[in-house]
Design an enzyme around this catalytic site. Structure first.
Site, PDB file in Angstrom:
ATOM      1  N   CYS A 116     -24.159 -27.643  17.999  1.00  0.00           N
ATOM      2  CA  CYS A 116     -25.056 -28.733  18.345  1.00  0.00           C
ATOM      3  C   CYS A 116     -25.009 -29.852  17.492  1.00  0.00           C
ATOM      4  O   CYS A 116     -25.759 -30.982  17.398  1.00  0.00           O
ATOM      5  CB  CYS A 116     -26.498 -28.090  18.432  1.00  0.00           C
ATOM      6  SG  CYS A 116     -26.895 -27.307  19.869  1.00  0.00           S
ATOM      7  N   HIS A 256     -32.161 -33.730  17.295  1.00  0.00           N
ATOM      8  CA  HIS A 256     -31.345 -33.184  18.279  1.00  0.00           C
ATOM      9  C   HIS A 256     -32.362 -32.369  19.103  1.00  0.00           C
ATOM     10  O   HIS A 256     -33.458 -32.125  18.653  1.00  0.00           O
ATOM     11  CB  HIS A 256     -30.455 -31.876  17.455  1.00  0.00           C
ATOM     12  CG  HIS A 256     -29.917 -30.773  18.509  1.00  0.00           C
ATOM     13  ND1 HIS A 256     -29.232 -31.136  19.755  1.00  0.00           N
ATOM     14  CD2 HIS A 256     -30.141 -29.529  18.542  1.00  0.00           C
ATOM     15  CE1 HIS A 256     -29.007 -30.206  20.217  1.00  0.00           C
ATOM     16  NE2 HIS A 256     -29.397 -29.245  19.534  1.00  0.00           N
ATOM     17  N   ASN A 286     -31.486 -29.038  26.403  1.00  0.00           N
ATOM     18  CA  ASN A 286     -30.508 -29.019  25.219  1.00  0.00           C
ATOM     19  C   ASN A 286     -29.109 -29.331  25.801  1.00  0.00           C
ATOM     20  O   ASN A 286     -28.447 -28.343  26.443  1.00  0.00           O
ATOM     21  CB  ASN A 286     -30.733 -27.855  24.274  1.00  0.00           C
ATOM     22  CG  ASN A 286     -29.845 -27.851  23.162  1.00  0.00           C
ATOM     23  OD1 ASN A 286     -28.885 -28.820  23.103  1.00  0.00           O
ATOM     24  ND2 ASN A 286     -29.845 -26.907  22.309  1.00  0.00           N
TER      25      ASN A 286
HETATM   26  O1  UT7 Z   1     -29.488 -26.216  19.735  1.00  0.00           O
HETATM   27  C1  UT7 Z   1     -28.749 -25.256  18.873  1.00  0.00           C
HETATM   28  C2  UT7 Z   1     -29.803 -24.409  18.131  1.00  0.00           C
HETATM   29  N1  UT7 Z   1     -30.855 -23.580  19.028  1.00  0.00           N
HETATM   30  C3  UT7 Z   1     -32.071 -23.821  18.785  1.00  0.00           C
HETATM   31  O2  UT7 Z   1     -32.568 -24.641  17.730  1.00  0.00           O
HETATM   32  C4  UT7 Z   1     -32.951 -22.913  19.467  1.00  0.00           C
HETATM   33  C5  UT7 Z   1     -33.805 -22.190  18.647  1.00  0.00           C
HETATM   34  N2  UT7 Z   1     -34.688 -21.169  19.175  1.00  0.00           N
HETATM   35  C6  UT7 Z   1     -35.628 -21.444  20.124  1.00  0.00           C
HETATM   36  O3  UT7 Z   1     -35.805 -22.580  20.638  1.00  0.00           O
HETATM   37  C7  UT7 Z   1     -36.723 -20.231  20.498  1.00  0.00           C
HETATM   38  O4  UT7 Z   1     -36.667 -19.315  19.791  1.00  0.00           O
HETATM   39  C8  UT7 Z   1     -36.390 -20.059  22.092  1.00  0.00           C
HETATM   40  C9  UT7 Z   1     -36.899 -21.216  23.021  1.00  0.00           C
HETATM   41  C10 UT7 Z   1     -35.142 -19.887  22.436  1.00  0.00           C
HETATM   42  C11 UT7 Z   1     -37.530 -18.696  22.468  1.00  0.00           C
HETATM   43  O5  UT7 Z   1     -38.846 -19.306  21.992  1.00  0.00           O
HETATM   44  P1  UT7 Z   1     -39.444 -18.120  21.072  1.00  0.00           P
HETATM   45  O6  UT7 Z   1     -41.062 -18.611  20.919  1.00  0.00           O
HETATM   46  O7  UT7 Z   1     -38.785 -17.914  19.814  1.00  0.00           O
HETATM   47  O8  UT7 Z   1     -39.359 -16.826  21.768  1.00  0.00           O
HETATM   48  P2  UT7 Z   1     -39.177 -15.161  21.493  1.00  0.00           P
HETATM   49  O9  UT7 Z   1     -37.470 -15.075  21.309  1.00  0.00           O
HETATM   50  O10 UT7 Z   1     -39.842 -14.983  20.142  1.00  0.00           O
HETATM   51  O11 UT7 Z   1     -39.770 -14.398  22.506  1.00  0.00           O
HETATM   52  C12 UT7 Z   1     -40.939 -14.297  22.617  1.00  0.00           C
HETATM   53  C13 UT7 Z   1     -41.242 -13.461  23.998  1.00  0.00           C
HETATM   54  C14 UT7 Z   1     -40.269 -12.132  24.028  1.00  0.00           C
HETATM   55  O12 UT7 Z   1     -40.903 -11.122  24.641  1.00  0.00           O
HETATM   56  P3  UT7 Z   1     -41.616  -9.806  23.983  1.00  0.00           P
HETATM   57  O13 UT7 Z   1     -40.593  -9.162  23.285  1.00  0.00           O
HETATM   58  O14 UT7 Z   1     -42.672 -10.759  22.868  1.00  0.00           O
HETATM   59  O15 UT7 Z   1     -42.370  -9.004  24.918  1.00  0.00           O
HETATM   60  C15 UT7 Z   1     -39.132 -12.608  25.187  1.00  0.00           C
HETATM   61  O16 UT7 Z   1     -38.744 -11.458  25.621  1.00  0.00           O
HETATM   62  O17 UT7 Z   1     -40.994 -14.272  25.132  1.00  0.00           O
HETATM   63  C16 UT7 Z   1     -39.954 -13.524  25.743  1.00  0.00           C
HETATM   64  N3  UT7 Z   1     -39.153 -14.432  26.546  1.00  0.00           N
HETATM   65  C17 UT7 Z   1     -39.581 -15.073  27.673  1.00  0.00           C
HETATM   66  N4  UT7 Z   1     -40.562 -15.133  28.599  1.00  0.00           N
HETATM   67  C18 UT7 Z   1     -40.600 -15.736  29.525  1.00  0.00           C
HETATM   68  C19 UT7 Z   1     -38.054 -14.965  26.240  1.00  0.00           C
HETATM   69  N5  UT7 Z   1     -37.570 -16.077  26.877  1.00  0.00           N
HETATM   70  C20 UT7 Z   1     -38.490 -16.032  28.043  1.00  0.00           C
HETATM   71  C21 UT7 Z   1     -38.609 -16.838  29.257  1.00  0.00           C
HETATM   72  N6  UT7 Z   1     -39.664 -16.795  29.878  1.00  0.00           N
HETATM   73  N7  UT7 Z   1     -37.641 -17.543  29.506  1.00  0.00           N
END
Ligand code: UT7
Length: 331
Positions: A116, A256, A286
């Site tokens: 990215c 970004h 993204n």
């Molecule tokens: O551009 C390159 C660099 N990339 C980035 O900068 C991305 C950085 N990361 C992020 O933007 C975020 O971490 C995400 C958007 C990918 C995920 O958001 P988060 O708030 O960090 O969620 P998480 O991974 O901590 O997941 C929280 C919960 C989990 O469930 P449990 O374990 O708490 O029951 C996930 O399974 O949300 C769940 N989850 C979803 N729920 C509904 C993960 N994806 C989804 C989804 N819809 N699409």
């Protein structure tokens, strides 16, 4: 004689027609519009559906937009750089095909890959070639067909990414406008948290890798998020300090577009108010190498000669950094 600087003198962009909305994603994976909107800020993303068309298709469209707007003779272009994490093929470079297709027959060309941060690093490379005095017109394109490496059954990645491309032209400037300073960093620990396991030299494609879905993007979102928040804010802060820029001196933050919460944390740390933050993640998601030039494309009309722009990016690798650039023309 004034010091030669490298300025952006034209912008182009392209996004495909096909819209993949959060509502449609709700029917594909276990997610909701509400979750995606509050966790990422994304409402919809664009996908390139045209059969047989790869990243070069997006890059060519963006370059052609720039060439038409600027009324540029492509034969005058000295160099074409394509920043991308999704080249048309592993070999040969996408940029060589793009250069030929747009009629840049006097240019040399190659690809640049830093996930990215590809476009941000590409700005540094393009500007350095111009500042050297050796080349006068360097076309830098950020393009990614992310849909080609995303598993649309994986809710943790398919909600984030989209396809798109943007292009900028770097030219010499004698008024001191253009790229002023840069602070670029990497940390190899990051490749454990954001990667495609197979298809490279460590794990070439096989029946096994296909079965295990190892040709798709894997992301440990939480870890990447933490690194992104602290590092993007850190480098943007460093660039401001080093150049004695107070928040009132920054006209635009160009961040970004990975997650609205990361962008908000960066602008907060810089003390830059929301109306100075370029943002289009809601519509495109993204687009990896496309995010920064697509912001310039969307905001070009609002930019004024002499505006101070602070770019910041974070990506797989890990790769991250910030660039301070003075805008060179009225939009
Ligand atoms: O551009 C390159 C660099 N990339 C980035 O900068 C991305 C950085 N990361 C992020 O933007 C975020 O971490 C995400 C958007 C990918 C995920 O958001 P988060 O708030 O960090 O969620 P998480 O991974 O901590 O997941 C929280 C919960 C989990 O469930 P449990 O374990 O708490 O029951 C996930 O399974 O949300 C769940 N989850 C979803 N729920 C509904 C993960 N994806 C989804 C989804 N819809 N699409």
């Amino acid at each position: 004689m004034n010091k030669l600087t490298a300025a952006i003198t034209a912008v182009g962009g392209y996004i495909p027609d096909f819209v993949l909305s959060n509502k449609v994603l709700e029917t594909m994976v276990d997610t909701t519009d509400e979750w995606i909107t509050t966790r990422t800020g994304i409402k919809e993303r664009r996908l390139l559906k045209k059969e047989g068309a790869g990243t070069s298709y997006l890059a060519i469209k963006a370059a052609e937009d720039l060439i038409a707007k600027r009324n540029l003779d492509p034969k005058e272009i000295d160099m074409v750089l394509v920043a991308s994490a999704t080249p048309d093929m592993p070999v040969a470079a996408t940029a060589t095909y793009v250069a030929s297709e747009i009629g840049a027959t006097n240019a040399f060309s190659y690809d640049l890959q830093a996930a990215c941060s590809s476009f941000l690093y590409g700005m540094s490379t393009a500007a350095a070639y111009v500042q050297s005095g050796r080349y006068k017109k360097v076309l830098l394109i950020g393009a990614d067909k992310m849909s080609s490496i995303i598993d649309y059954t994986d809710r943790t990645t398919c909600i984030i990414f989209g396809d798109g491309a943007g292009a900028v032209l770097f030219e010499p400037n004698e008024e001191g406008l253009g790229l002023q300073d840069e602070y670029l960093r990497t940390d190899g620990i990051g490749r454990n948290f954001l990667k495609i396991d197979a298809g490279g030299s460590i794990l070439p494609a096989s029946e096994e890798t296909l079965k295990n879905k190892q040709h798709f993007v894997f992301q440990d979102g939480k870890t990447v998020f933490k690194f992104a928040v602290s590092n993007m804010a850190d480098v943007a802060g460093k660039i401001m300090e080093r150049n004695q820029l107070g928040h009132e001196d920054v006209h635009w933050l160009v961040p970004h577009q990975a997650n609205k919460r990361i962008i908000d944390a960066t602008s907060k740390r810089m003390g830059v108010s929301d109306e100075k933050v370029m943002m289009n993640i809601e519509r495109y998601g993204n687009t990896t190498s496309g995010t920064l030039p697509l912001l310039l494309w969307d905001y070009e009309k609002q930019l004024k000669k002499g505006d101070n722009l602070v770019f910041a990016a974070f990506g797989g690798g890990f790769t991250w950094g910030s660039i301070y650039l003075k805008w060179a023309y009225n939009g």
